[in-house]
Write a protein that holds these residues in place. Structure first.
Motif: not given
Ligand SMILES: [Zn+2]
Length: 293
Positions: A90, A93-94, A123, A143, A157, A159
């Protein structure tokens, strides 16, 4: 007898920043090779205050000093394994990152025929607007999930489930029902990272590799800059050594390395190289300031 000349006829020393800017301007194509040092320059540090901010409970329990160490720890349960990894993924990456490193880099190459090969799995290139079809992530992507046995060549994926794991974990552990399993062989899923022989090279990976090879072939005799950013010595066979070889084989090519810790090039490439031993973020800022003056 003194040599007399007009002042504007002197040759002034050229700075690395001016030279780098000129090289990129004049290039027909630019191939960026990026390693962990670029992520660090963009603020994604795996240690220090940033590590403590997100993982103090894991540090208290296991005395980890950084995310590399923690990521390899053999947690006793999958609930705790995903408790750690969901937060790792998290935050790296996010979660939105505030920095200008990738935007500055993109502004330098966006009007050129460029391509990026990277060993980074965070990413960040794509998140900051680099064209997806110009990227090759050789070592995977935080991811994506894959089967831990690599029983089928497909990635998934992650997420939505990663966000659920972060939100729903208690005492370092996710709820049992969120543990991901392979839909085919029912082995636990794992993150799509090349850390053993079970790394899954899916259709997207192979397509990116093909585009990378086409780019190399198309520009092998062109006026091309091979721009190496923050590549360490863990896997020099992916970016560093091939870049040296490509430059050696093409008198029109130029090798640029920006690395705060270990910037060097082979003697044979001295005339076709620019070696900058500085922080990548500050070099990009200096170029931006130079362009604006
Ligand atoms: Zn499987």
């Amino acid at each position: 007898m003194y040599l007399k000349t007009k002042t504007n006829a002197f040759i002034k020393p050229i700075s690395n920043i001016e030279k780098l800017h000129a090289l990129l301007q004049e290039a027909d194509a630019i191939l960026i090779g990026a390693g962990a040092g670029l992520s660090t320059a963009a603020g994604l540090r795996y240690d220090g205050e940033r590590f403590r901010r997100y993982f103090q409970d894991f540090i208290d329990a296991y005395h980890f000093t950084n995310m590399y160490e923690a990521g390899f720890y053999p947690f006793a349960t999958l609930e705790e394994y995903w408790g750690y990894w969901s937060r790792h993924i998290y935050h790296n990456r996010y979660a939105a990152q505030v920095n200008t490193v990738y935007a500055d880099l993109l502004s330098l190459v966006k009007d050129k025929d460029y391509f990026v090969i990277t060993t980074n799995v965070d990413h960040q290139f794509q998140l900051h607007g680099f064209a997806k079809e110009r990227l090759f992530y050789t070592q995977g992507d935080y991811g994506l999930f894959q089967c831990s046995r690599n029983c089928h060549a497909k990635t998934y994926d992650n997420e939505k489930v990663i966000r659920q794991m972060v939100m729903q974990q208690k005492k370092r552990c996710i709820p049992k029902e969120l543990i991901p399993y392979c839909p085919y062989c029912h082995a636990p899923m794992t993150v799509n990272l090349r850390c053993d022989a079970n790394f899954c090279e899916d259709a997207g990976w192979h397509a990116a590799q093909k585009r990378y090879q086409q780019f190399l072939k198309q520009h092998k005799d062109d006026h091309i800059v091979y721009l190496e950013l923050g590549v360490g010595n863990n896997t020099p066979g992916i970016i560093k050594y091939p870049f040296w070889q490509f430059v050696h084989e093409n008198p029109q090519a130029y090798y640029v390395i920006i690395n705060q810790l270990e910037a060097y090039c082979p003697m044979q490439l001295a005339k076709q190289s620019l070696v900058i031993e500085k922080d990548i973020a500050s070099v990009l800022k200096e170029i931006k300031a130079y362009v604006q003056t």
